[in-house]
Design a protein around this motif. Sequence first.
Motif, PDB file in Angstrom:
ATOM      1  N   SER A 134       6.942  -1.457   5.850  1.00 39.71           N
ATOM      2  CA  SER A 134       6.367  -0.259   5.246  1.00 39.71           C
ATOM      3  C   SER A 134       7.180   0.981   5.587  1.00 39.71           C
ATOM      4  O   SER A 134       7.255   1.924   4.803  1.00 39.71           O
ATOM      5  CB  SER A 134       4.923  -0.067   5.713  1.00 39.71           C
ATOM      6  N   VAL A 135       7.813   0.975   6.765  1.00 35.46           N
ATOM      7  CA  VAL A 135       8.656   2.104   7.142  1.00 35.46           C
ATOM      8  C   VAL A 135       9.985   2.043   6.399  1.00 35.46           C
ATOM      9  O   VAL A 135      10.432   3.021   5.804  1.00 35.46           O
ATOM     10  CB  VAL A 135       8.888   2.122   8.665  1.00 35.46           C
ATOM     11  N   VAL A 136      10.609   0.880   6.418  1.00 33.20           N
ATOM     12  CA  VAL A 136      11.920   0.737   5.799  1.00 33.20           C
ATOM     13  C   VAL A 136      11.847   1.004   4.300  1.00 33.20           C
ATOM     14  O   VAL A 136      12.745   1.603   3.713  1.00 33.20           O
ATOM     15  CB  VAL A 136      12.501  -0.667   6.063  1.00 33.20           C
ATOM     16  N   GLU A 137      10.757   0.583   3.650  1.00 33.71           N
ATOM     17  CA  GLU A 137      10.621   0.752   2.215  1.00 33.71           C
ATOM     18  C   GLU A 137       9.993   2.088   1.842  1.00 33.71           C
ATOM     19  O   GLU A 137       9.776   2.373   0.677  1.00 33.71           O
ATOM     20  CB  GLU A 137       9.782  -0.397   1.642  1.00 33.71           C
ATOM     21  N   GLY A 138       9.681   2.896   2.822  1.00 31.11           N
ATOM     22  CA  GLY A 138       9.075   4.182   2.532  1.00 31.11           C
ATOM     23  C   GLY A 138      10.050   5.140   1.877  1.00 31.11           C
ATOM     24  O   GLY A 138      11.260   4.918   1.851  1.00 31.11           O
ATOM     25  N   LYS A 139       9.501   6.201   1.327  1.00 30.06           N
ATOM     26  CA  LYS A 139      10.338   7.202   0.680  1.00 30.06           C
ATOM     27  C   LYS A 139      11.018   8.092   1.722  1.00 30.06           C
ATOM     28  O   LYS A 139      10.408   8.490   2.699  1.00 30.06           O
ATOM     29  CB  LYS A 139       9.495   8.058  -0.274  1.00 30.06           C
ATOM     30  N   TRP A 140      12.255   8.396   1.466  1.00 30.80           N
ATOM     31  CA  TRP A 140      12.954   9.383   2.257  1.00 30.80           C
ATOM     32  C   TRP A 140      12.643  10.762   1.685  1.00 30.80           C
ATOM     33  O   TRP A 140      12.289  10.915   0.512  1.00 30.80           O
ATOM     34  CB  TRP A 140      14.463   9.126   2.212  1.00 30.80           C
ATOM     35  N   ALA A 141      12.809  11.760   2.506  1.00 29.46           N
ATOM     36  CA  ALA A 141      12.472  13.114   2.072  1.00 29.46           C
ATOM     37  C   ALA A 141      13.277  13.518   0.843  1.00 29.46           C
ATOM     38  O   ALA A 141      12.758  14.192  -0.052  1.00 29.46           O
ATOM     39  CB  ALA A 141      12.703  14.104   3.213  1.00 29.46           C
ATOM     40  N   PHE A 142      14.549  13.098   0.758  1.00 22.50           N
ATOM     41  CA  PHE A 142      15.367  13.514  -0.376  1.00 22.50           C
ATOM     42  C   PHE A 142      14.916  12.869  -1.682  1.00 22.50           C
ATOM     43  O   PHE A 142      15.295  13.314  -2.769  1.00 22.50           O
ATOM     44  CB  PHE A 142      16.852  13.224  -0.130  1.00 22.50           C
ATOM     45  N   LYS A 178      20.849   5.929   4.265  1.00 21.66           N
ATOM     46  CA  LYS A 178      20.237   4.931   3.394  1.00 21.66           C
ATOM     47  C   LYS A 178      21.273   4.153   2.587  1.00 21.66           C
ATOM     48  O   LYS A 178      21.152   2.935   2.439  1.00 21.66           O
ATOM     49  CB  LYS A 178      19.246   5.577   2.431  1.00 21.66           C
ATOM     50  N   TYR A 179      22.283   4.846   2.077  1.00 23.68           N
ATOM     51  CA  TYR A 179      23.145   4.235   1.075  1.00 23.68           C
ATOM     52  C   TYR A 179      24.552   3.901   1.557  1.00 23.68           C
ATOM     53  O   TYR A 179      25.275   3.178   0.876  1.00 23.68           O
ATOM     54  CB  TYR A 179      23.255   5.155  -0.139  1.00 23.68           C
ATOM     55  N   CYS A 180      24.969   4.395   2.712  1.00 26.66           N
ATOM     56  CA  CYS A 180      26.302   4.056   3.225  1.00 26.66           C
ATOM     57  C   CYS A 180      26.336   4.250   4.742  1.00 26.66           C
ATOM     58  O   CYS A 180      27.137   5.028   5.273  1.00 26.66           O
ATOM     59  CB  CYS A 180      27.355   4.931   2.550  1.00 26.66           C
ATOM     60  N   PRO A 181      25.479   3.537   5.483  1.00 29.58           N
ATOM     61  CA  PRO A 181      25.321   3.807   6.922  1.00 29.58           C
ATOM     62  C   PRO A 181      26.554   3.520   7.758  1.00 29.58           C
ATOM     63  O   PRO A 181      26.672   4.044   8.860  1.00 29.58           O
ATOM     64  CB  PRO A 181      24.153   2.897   7.312  1.00 29.58           C
ATOM     65  N   SER A 182      27.493   2.727   7.262  1.00 31.80           N
ATOM     66  CA  SER A 182      28.659   2.381   8.083  1.00 31.80           C
ATOM     67  C   SER A 182      29.503   3.592   8.439  1.00 31.80           C
ATOM     68  O   SER A 182      30.234   3.575   9.436  1.00 31.80           O
ATOM     69  CB  SER A 182      29.524   1.340   7.364  1.00 31.80           C
ATOM     70  N   VAL A 183      29.433   4.668   7.646  1.00 30.31           N
ATOM     71  CA  VAL A 183      30.291   5.830   7.927  1.00 30.31           C
ATOM     72  C   VAL A 183      29.543   6.946   8.647  1.00 30.31           C
ATOM     73  O   VAL A 183      30.105   8.029   8.846  1.00 30.31           O
ATOM     74  CB  VAL A 183      30.939   6.383   6.629  1.00 30.31           C
ATOM     75  N   LEU A 184      28.315   6.697   9.071  1.00 31.97           N
ATOM     76  CA  LEU A 184      27.581   7.728   9.811  1.00 31.97           C
ATOM     77  C   LEU A 184      28.355   8.278  11.007  1.00 31.97           C
ATOM     78  O   LEU A 184      28.335   9.484  11.257  1.00 31.97           O
ATOM     79  CB  LEU A 184      26.227   7.184  10.270  1.00 31.97           C
ATOM     80  N   GLY A 235       0.813  -1.203   0.000  1.00 28.62           N
ATOM     81  CA  GLY A 235       0.000   0.000   0.000  1.00 28.62           C
ATOM     82  C   GLY A 235       0.845   1.250   0.000  1.00 28.62           C
ATOM     83  O   GLY A 235       2.023   1.247  -0.317  1.00 28.62           O
ATOM     84  N   ASN A 236       0.228   2.348   0.406  1.00 25.43           N
ATOM     85  CA  ASN A 236       0.926   3.621   0.437  1.00 25.43           C
ATOM     86  C   ASN A 236       2.124   3.561   1.373  1.00 25.43           C
ATOM     87  O   ASN A 236       2.110   2.912   2.405  1.00 25.43           O
ATOM     88  CB  ASN A 236      -0.022   4.733   0.886  1.00 25.43           C
ATOM     89  N   LYS A 237       3.153   4.314   1.001  1.00 30.91           N
ATOM     90  CA  LYS A 237       4.390   4.279   1.781  1.00 30.91           C
ATOM     91  C   LYS A 237       4.577   5.572   2.549  1.00 30.91           C
ATOM     92  O   LYS A 237       4.297   6.649   2.076  1.00 30.91           O
ATOM     93  CB  LYS A 237       5.590   4.070   0.843  1.00 30.91           C
ATOM     94  N   ALA A 238       5.124   5.445   3.726  1.00 29.18           N
ATOM     95  CA  ALA A 238       5.463   6.638   4.503  1.00 29.18           C
ATOM     96  C   ALA A 238       6.787   7.186   4.023  1.00 29.18           C
ATOM     97  O   ALA A 238       7.580   6.502   3.404  1.00 29.18           O
ATOM     98  CB  ALA A 238       5.562   6.285   5.982  1.00 29.18           C
ATOM     99  N   CYS A 239       7.034   8.450   4.313  1.00 34.30           N
ATOM    100  CA  CYS A 239       8.326   9.036   3.966  1.00 34.30           C
ATOM    101  C   CYS A 239       9.043   9.441   5.246  1.00 34.30           C
ATOM    102  O   CYS A 239       8.425   9.738   6.246  1.00 34.30           O
ATOM    103  CB  CYS A 239       8.156  10.232   3.026  1.00 34.30           C
TER     104      CYS A 239
END
Length: 570
Positions: A54-62, A296-302, A2-6
């Motif tokens: 549904s949270v993990v697959e939701g859209k990020w603001a960017f 999202k794309y490279c969390p190891s260096v956060l 269904g609809n995704k959260a962002c």
Amino acid sequence: MGNKACVDRRGFLKGSVAIGAVTALGALAGCSPQQGGQPEAASAAASSEGVTASVVEGKWAFEIPPEPIAESDIAETVEDDIIVIGAGVSGLVTALAAAEEGASVTLICAGTAPVARGGTFHAFKSRLLDEVGLSDPYGANIGEFFKKEMMASSWNIDQRKWYRFYNHSEETMNWLLDKVEAAGYECVIENFVADESAGVNTSVVGGHSFMGGEIVSTGMGGPLVVEVLVAEGERAGVKYLYSTTAKQLVREDDGAGRVSAVIAENPDGAYVKYAGKKGIVMATGDFSGDREMVAKYCPSVLPFLNDNKDTYDAQFQFGGLMPGDGHKMGLWIGAAWQHSSLCTPMVFTGGPGATASPSTGLLLDARGERFGNEDMTNSFLANALMQLPDQAAYGIWDTGAASFFKWPAAAPYGSGTMTPEDVIAGWETACTQSNPTMVKGETVEEVAELLGLPIDETVKAVARYSELAEAGVDEDFHKRPQLLSPITTGPFYGMKYKGEDMLTIMGGLRTNADMQVCDADDNPIEGLYNVGTMVGDMYSNLYTLLVPGFNLGSTCLTFGYLTGKSLAKA
């Protein structure tokens, strides 16, 4: 589903981020109206049940496109054959190569001047390699060499790009050599380090380094190259527009057709549309300056991100560089992310040896305990530090190490190794400079105290290591004997190896071997290209230093050169 959260900054990282999934998130922000979405329901699910799909697959603001800039808000339209976005090496090379083929080119850049980071450019063959007696160093073994590199990346990369680099690096490097030497600068081949054991730590030949003026050491000549590229571009007719920030791409046919232009904000705050009859080329660098994209794309260096400002003009800066402008603009018009969802960090750590040399001495963790076989190169060590209690290791060695090991000189090929006296002099400088990077003590206890290590545990670990070194057999972690040096001859030295020196993040938009940006079905989006750091599926796992200058030589120099030439001829 269904609809995704962002997900946006307000609810970001109240817990930790794990590889591939957010393990804890705070409040979820509502999506824009055109996105639909049920943030309240998703938020309730997250709070009562933990993170859900549904949270993990939701859209990020960017990922959510902004409202299109209205035609009525555009003050001017500029049309050229090719529009290049970004004034790093990749953008400058693309613009110059295209202009030399007769194309009209405008280059826009958000910064106030061109930028250069580092300065080693790899080429597998070149006339300079011929001149120093290293002609075709890979020869018939290139397939096996690439196979080893691809195994290190779990075959999670696009082989076509690698072989395209190999097949065209000689032509491209010779093109650059002609220009740099005509400007009065010198190019040298960097020293390379041959691993005398299984070869896994060999830093291979092919690093071309430019020197002249204030640049007197290898690996730092990027500014010279940028200077030459801009001067040559001006002579070829490239128009350079600085402090001009790209905001949105224009894709025709209601977002299903050709990318025909980019809308940018000029220094006066007005919107200008830059239309490219033959193509729009993005060379906007990485996304390490955007914390959500990194999550999202490279969390190891956060943990290694800093709150850096003015990154558009940043030269050699650790802890976050560019804000991912090109990546976002591509996603907004339908470009896909690279096939590997996680991108590749370029991380470094300090050390008393050459960058690509194996670590030679004893390494301890914050508890004063040896944690493994130290036989790894700089970037691998930096990655290994992420597993340690405070993401740092502590090296301890003695004066005898200066004579026990061969220390490659940070100088051109043929310079050999440093003398023990020169090695010790370098350590002394590192201990006494205004911001010391090493410590020195007359005893191991003194060094441990200076490093903040538990003294009893450290003394015990040093004694055990020295015992193994004297016997020539590492019974604990089986390091090769030629790297076992006893730590018995004072004075003693120490250093904290930090893993926080994260320079950039490699990868991004899905890109084919012709540098065309592609959609989710791998179809090229007509009119849109990217080069440089943002090229997707070029690297995986970790950017190593074993092929010195690989990215500057490939995605920036070779791919920029080929893209500019082919677009001009289209």
